[in-house]
Scaffold this motif. Structure first.
Motif, PDB file in Angstrom:
ATOM      1  N   GLN A  61       0.829  -1.201   0.000  1.00 42.70           N
ATOM      2  CA  GLN A  61       0.000   0.000   0.000  1.00 42.70           C
ATOM      3  C   GLN A  61       0.872   1.264   0.000  1.00 42.70           C
ATOM      4  OE1 GLN A  61      -2.313  -0.882   3.519  1.00 42.70           O
ATOM      5  NE2 GLN A  61      -4.108  -1.444   2.301  1.00 42.70           N
ATOM      6  N   ARG A  62       1.980   1.232   0.741  1.00 45.72           N
ATOM      7  CA  ARG A  62       2.872   2.393   0.755  1.00 45.72           C
ATOM      8  C   ARG A  62       3.444   2.660  -0.632  1.00 45.72           C
ATOM      9  NH1 ARG A  62       5.094  -0.233   5.287  1.00 45.72           N
ATOM     10  NH2 ARG A  62       7.151  -0.416   4.267  1.00 45.72           N
ATOM     11  N   LEU A  63       3.870   1.578  -1.298  1.00 40.23           N
ATOM     12  CA  LEU A  63       4.428   1.748  -2.634  1.00 40.23           C
ATOM     13  C   LEU A  63       3.355   2.215  -3.606  1.00 40.23           C
ATOM     14  CD1 LEU A  63       6.841   1.593  -4.466  1.00 40.23           C
ATOM     15  CD2 LEU A  63       6.345  -0.807  -4.854  1.00 40.23           C
ATOM     16  N   ALA A  64       2.153   1.659  -3.474  1.00 40.52           N
ATOM     17  CA  ALA A  64       1.051   2.080  -4.350  1.00 40.52           C
ATOM     18  C   ALA A  64       0.726   3.559  -4.123  1.00 40.52           C
ATOM     19  CB  ALA A  64      -0.182   1.216  -4.091  1.00 40.52           C
ATOM     20  N   LEU A  65       0.751   3.990  -2.862  1.00 36.73           N
ATOM     21  CA  LEU A  65       0.515   5.408  -2.567  1.00 36.73           C
ATOM     22  C   LEU A  65       1.581   6.281  -3.220  1.00 36.73           C
ATOM     23  CD1 LEU A  65      -0.516   5.146   1.183  1.00 36.73           C
ATOM     24  CD2 LEU A  65      -1.877   6.248  -0.596  1.00 36.73           C
ATOM     25  N   GLN A  66       2.813   5.777  -3.231  1.00 39.08           N
ATOM     26  CA  GLN A  66       3.887   6.541  -3.870  1.00 39.08           C
ATOM     27  C   GLN A  66       3.672   6.631  -5.383  1.00 39.08           C
ATOM     28  OE1 GLN A  66       7.821   5.529  -2.558  1.00 39.08           O
ATOM     29  NE2 GLN A  66       8.819   6.452  -4.324  1.00 39.08           N
ATOM     30  N   ILE A  67       3.209   5.544  -5.990  1.00 38.17           N
ATOM     31  CA  ILE A  67       2.930   5.554  -7.430  1.00 38.17           C
ATOM     32  C   ILE A  67       1.797   6.525  -7.750  1.00 38.17           C
ATOM     33  CG2 ILE A  67       2.054   4.151  -9.342  1.00 38.17           C
ATOM     34  CD1 ILE A  67       3.465   1.745  -8.035  1.00 38.17           C
TER      35      ILE A  67
END
Length: 427
Positions: A61-67
């Protein structure tokens, strides 16, 4: 220990008009791009992030938020867990980060490619695609701020509009489809503004007709107001002051202008310019007063749409200078010009150059010819190394016309013409 609301995430969502459900969908779309499977982020999950109940989302989820956002999780207000004295830069976490960043790079390229390649056929278009298109609009606005209206910007903006229209056919929801139409309107209006700035008024009018249609299809009052604002500017450039007033009054009637004091202030200010040129000086000053009252009631800390970023106290001072000069109050115009220049950041060269032209006109209309000539010369220093836009060239032409009308035999007038004619008249 009391939970702390995540104000950074809330501010980002507000700035991007992102609901909790919309952010959850965008995160799940990004996770699908990373793993091939949709994520399980729910609206409730986002509410827990906002409330501070969950201060550190799962790694995917953190990486998706960054994307989705283009920002690191910590920049969005999330706080890493202090677990067994581990830090966000621990060896194990770095391994995971490198693995997911490699995946993210490929996923982002795969999602972004349809936005750039007309022949691509993405299977679905969601909120994350809308956000990336919005970033493209913001990039074009930054280019306009740096270089003014030019052919490459117009071409890229119109290509972006075509892309948004194509992608809306593949939208996952009605809301995404409407936002894509709004982006198409924004791209088209950006192209129109570039044309107005460059002096291509006929092309700008056709673009604005299209932008207004797209804004209506999007049912987006902010985009609708943007188009009417530009229509008022275009009409004034053409010398059609009745249409300029009508367009500005149409901007006043939009839902966003009734709801937002900043939008209302701009609409009243644009009306004031039109009325001043139309010859209704008393009404022009009343509209200017309404613009000042509305802006004083606005919360200028709240984020504005990208197209509205130019408007604030400095721009209202600049508009005040124009109105006051046109209605025959050059002393007040000069004072407003100085206020505009004091409030404008140095980086806004075109705005400073335009304010300087109106300062010179106010000085000239008070009979201070030598000071006006010296002030107008500063425009060329401000714009050194940059092509002077068509709109600014016309303002300089107005200055020369008034200069020779008011001081036809003055030596400084002829010197001004000899020195600057090539610089200001070259397209």
């Amino acid at each position: 220990m009391a939970e702390m609301r995540n104000e950074a995430l809330a501010a980002w969502m507000k700035a991007h008009e992102m609901s909790a459900a919309g952010l959850a969908q965008a995160v799940n779309d990004a996770i699908r791009g990373l793993t091939g499977r949709p994520g399980a982020t729910s609206e409730r999950t986002v509410f827990r992030w906002l409330s501070g109940e969950n201060q550190w989302p799962q790694e995917r989820q953190r990486l998706a938020l960054q994307i989705v956002s283009g920002r690191a999780a910590t920049d969005l207000g999330f706080v890493p867990r202090a677990k067994k004295h581990a830090t966000p830069t621990s060896s194990e976490d770095s391994v995971h980060r490198r693995r997911f960043v490699r995946a993210a790079t490929g996923a982002t390229a795969a999602v972004a490619a349809p936005l750039l390649t007309a022949g691509a056929r993405p299977s679905r278009v969601g909120t994350s695609d809308v956000l990336r298109l919005r970033e493209e609009v913001e990039t074009l606005v930054e280019l306009d701020a740096q270089h003014g209206g030019h052919a490459a910007l117009e071409r890229d903006a119109l290509a972006g509009a075509s892309n948004a229209i194509r992608l809306q056919k593949l939208a996952t929801t009605h809301r995404v489809r409407q936002r894509l139409f709004a982006l198409a309107a924004d791209f088209t209006a950006t192209a129109a503004w570039s044309m107005i700035d460059a002096g291509k008024l006929g092309d700008a009018g056709r673009c604005l007709d299209r932008a207004l249609t797209l804004a209506g299809m999007a049912q987006d009052p902010d985009m609708t107001m943007q188009v009417w604002n530009l229509r008022a500017m275009l009409a004034r450039q053409r010398g059609d002051y009745a249409e300029a007033v009508a367009a500005a009054q149409a901007a006043q009637s939009t839902t966003i202008a009734r709801r937002s004091p900043v939008h209302a202030s701009l609409a009243h200010a644009r009306t004031a310019i039109g009325l001043a040129h139309f010859g209704d000086h008393r009404s022009a000053l009343r509209s200017l007063g309404r613009a000042e009252d509305a802006l004083s009631a606005a919360d200028l800390v709240d984020p504005l749409p990208t197209w509205m970023a130019f408007y604030g106290p400095a721009e209202l001072y600049s508009i005040t200078a124009i109105v006051r000069d046109v209605v025959g109050q050059p002393e007040e115009s000069e004072a407003a010009s100085y206020r505009a220049l004091a409030a404008l950041p140095e980086v806004y060269r075109r705005n400073r150059a335009n304010a300087t032209i109106h300062l010179a006109l106010a000085q000239l209309h008070q009979g201070d010819v030598e000071q006006a000539v010296a002030t107008s010369g500063e425009v060329f220093s401000i714009m050194a190394g940059t092509r002077i836009p068509g709109r600014m060239r016309r303002a300089l032409g107005d200055f020369q016309r008034d200069l020779f009308t008011l001081a036809p035999s003055a030596r400084v007038a002829q010197e001004w013409a000899d020195r600057y004619r090539i610089e200001w008249s070259t397209p």
